[in-house]
Design an enzyme around this catalytic site. Structure first.
Site, PDB file in Angstrom:
ATOM      1  N   ASP A  28     -88.298  64.834   3.461  1.00  0.00           N
ATOM      2  CA  ASP A  28     -89.314  65.471   4.296  1.00  0.00           C
ATOM      3  C   ASP A  28     -90.027  64.446   5.175  1.00  0.00           C
ATOM      4  OD1 ASP A  28     -90.791  67.532   5.299  1.00  0.00           O
ATOM      5  OD2 ASP A  28     -92.062  67.790   3.539  1.00  0.00           O
ATOM      6  N   ASN A  30     -89.292  63.943   8.776  1.00  0.00           N
ATOM      7  CA  ASN A  30     -88.605  63.461   9.976  1.00  0.00           C
ATOM      8  C   ASN A  30     -89.346  63.844  11.257  1.00  0.00           C
ATOM      9  OD1 ASN A  30     -86.486  62.353   8.478  1.00  0.00           O
ATOM     10  ND2 ASN A  30     -85.314  64.243   8.529  1.00  0.00           N
ATOM     11  N   HIS A  45     -84.931  63.115  13.030  1.00  0.00           N
ATOM     12  CA  HIS A  45     -83.770  63.511  12.240  1.00  0.00           C
ATOM     13  C   HIS A  45     -82.652  62.467  12.338  1.00  0.00           C
ATOM     14  CE1 HIS A  45     -85.576  67.287  11.255  1.00  0.00           C
ATOM     15  NE2 HIS A  45     -85.646  67.685  12.520  1.00  0.00           N
ATOM     16  N   SER A  74     -82.269  77.425   3.383  1.00  0.00           N
ATOM     17  CA  SER A  74     -82.023  78.755   3.931  1.00  0.00           C
ATOM     18  C   SER A  74     -83.212  79.241   4.738  1.00  0.00           C
ATOM     19  CB  SER A  74     -81.690  79.738   2.801  1.00  0.00           C
ATOM     20  OG  SER A  74     -82.669  79.677   1.781  1.00  0.00           O
ATOM     21  N   LEU A 139     -69.680  57.291  -6.588  1.00  0.00           N
ATOM     22  CA  LEU A 139     -70.902  58.080  -6.438  1.00  0.00           C
ATOM     23  C   LEU A 139     -70.518  59.434  -5.867  1.00  0.00           C
ATOM     24  CD1 LEU A 139     -74.123  58.269  -6.192  1.00  0.00           C
ATOM     25  CD2 LEU A 139     -73.788  57.469  -3.840  1.00  0.00           C
ATOM     26  N   ARG A 202     -94.331  70.019  -3.800  1.00  0.00           N
ATOM     27  CA  ARG A 202     -93.683  71.254  -4.237  1.00  0.00           C
ATOM     28  C   ARG A 202     -92.175  71.059  -4.127  1.00  0.00           C
ATOM     29  NH1 ARG A 202     -96.374  72.580   0.665  1.00  0.00           N
ATOM     30  NH2 ARG A 202     -94.933  72.768   2.427  1.00  0.00           N
ATOM     31  N   GLU A 215     -87.787  64.668 -13.926  1.00  0.00           N
ATOM     32  CA  GLU A 215     -89.007  63.915 -13.639  1.00  0.00           C
ATOM     33  C   GLU A 215     -89.290  63.970 -12.141  1.00  0.00           C
ATOM     34  OE1 GLU A 215     -91.016  62.509 -15.931  1.00  0.00           O
ATOM     35  OE2 GLU A 215     -89.678  63.367 -17.445  1.00  0.00           O
TER      36      GLU A 215
END
Length: 258
Positions: A28, A30, A45, A74, A139, A202, A215
């Site tokens: 969050d 950008n 972005h 979405s 990864l 959130r 966590e």
């Protein structure tokens, strides 16, 4: 504590270490990063994509095995049409320019979410990228695109319902474990550490099922500024926590020293 409880607790602790096996991130900030510099939102972005490269490299170096990034929810379709189009173009560009690098570095690439809405060009490139990297083991990088946690649970429930209608499943025997194979991250361990940059605290409909015992780490740092030093702080915070999974601290310590 009796021996059976110690054994059960030890099983819960098995595999835990100071380094999380699975990190999930909401990237969050950008747009705010760009606005603060007098730049168009898309510049933020683009800078965010650069930070993804650093994050992938840092996770591989630290021994993190799974990295899941929330790239497009979405709900993001509600943004201005021009910004959505630019995000789609940036996603396609990243697929074109980054996948070969990921493959070279033994990184597996996956996308979860209802990707059909992005159109045939992007969905085809996604499938090609997933196929190219599917055997890589260093990864697993998962991008959540047109994804929502409620959608994820609903589509898993729908599949269970279809199987029940066909008589393959007895509805009275359905448990939590019955649902898990049909979730988007089936076969992947639940996230150990969740990171959200940008100051919001959130989870915004991200991995609602999978984050039950994860966590949480929230930081005001905007995603384009979330560098390796910031990631190190998140790892230090994680390493200092005691994960109990519903047990008491005393149970954890007893099992740890048994």
């Amino acid at each position: 504590m009796d021996k059976s409880k110690i054994t059960d607790t030890a099983a819960i602790l098995a595999g835990q270490s100071a380094v999380p096996q699975h990190v999930a991130v909401i990237m969050d900030g950008n747009g705010r990063w760009a606005k603060g510099r007098g730049l168009p939102r898309v510049a933020g972005h683009r800078k965010g994509v650069e930070r993804v490269r650093d994050m992938v490299s840092a996770c591989a170096e630290k021994g993190v095995k799974f990295l899941t990034l929330f790239a497009f929810s979405s709900e993001n379709w509600r943004r201005p049409v021009q910004e959505v189009q630019l995000l789609k173009e940036l996603f396609l560009s990243a697929l074109d320019h980054e996948i070969r690098k990921l493959h070279k570095n033994n990184v597996r690439f996956r996308v979860i979410g209802d990707t059909e809405r992005f159109g045939e060009k992007i969905t085809t490139r996604i499938r090609q990228s997933e196929t190219l990297t599917q055997k890589n083991t260093a990864l697993t990088l998962t991008i959540a695109a047109n994804y929502g946690g409620r959608w994820d649970i609903a589509q898993a429930c729908a599949e269970l319902a279809r199987r029940a209608v066909r008589g393959e499943i007895d509805p009275d025997t359905i448990t939590e474990k019955s649902l898990e194979p049909f979730l988007s991250l089936a076969g992947v361990p639940e996230p150990d550490l969740f990171i959200r940059t940008g100051g919001e605290q959130r989870i915004s409909n991200f991995l609602l099922w999978q984050l039950a015992y994860t966590e949480m780490y929230f930081t005001p740092v905007l995603w384009p500024d979330f560098d390796r030093a910031q990631f190190e702080q998140a790892l230090v915070s994680y390493a200092g926590r005691q994960r109990r999974f519903g047990l008491t601290g005393e149970q954890i310590e007893t099992a740890r020293h048994a």
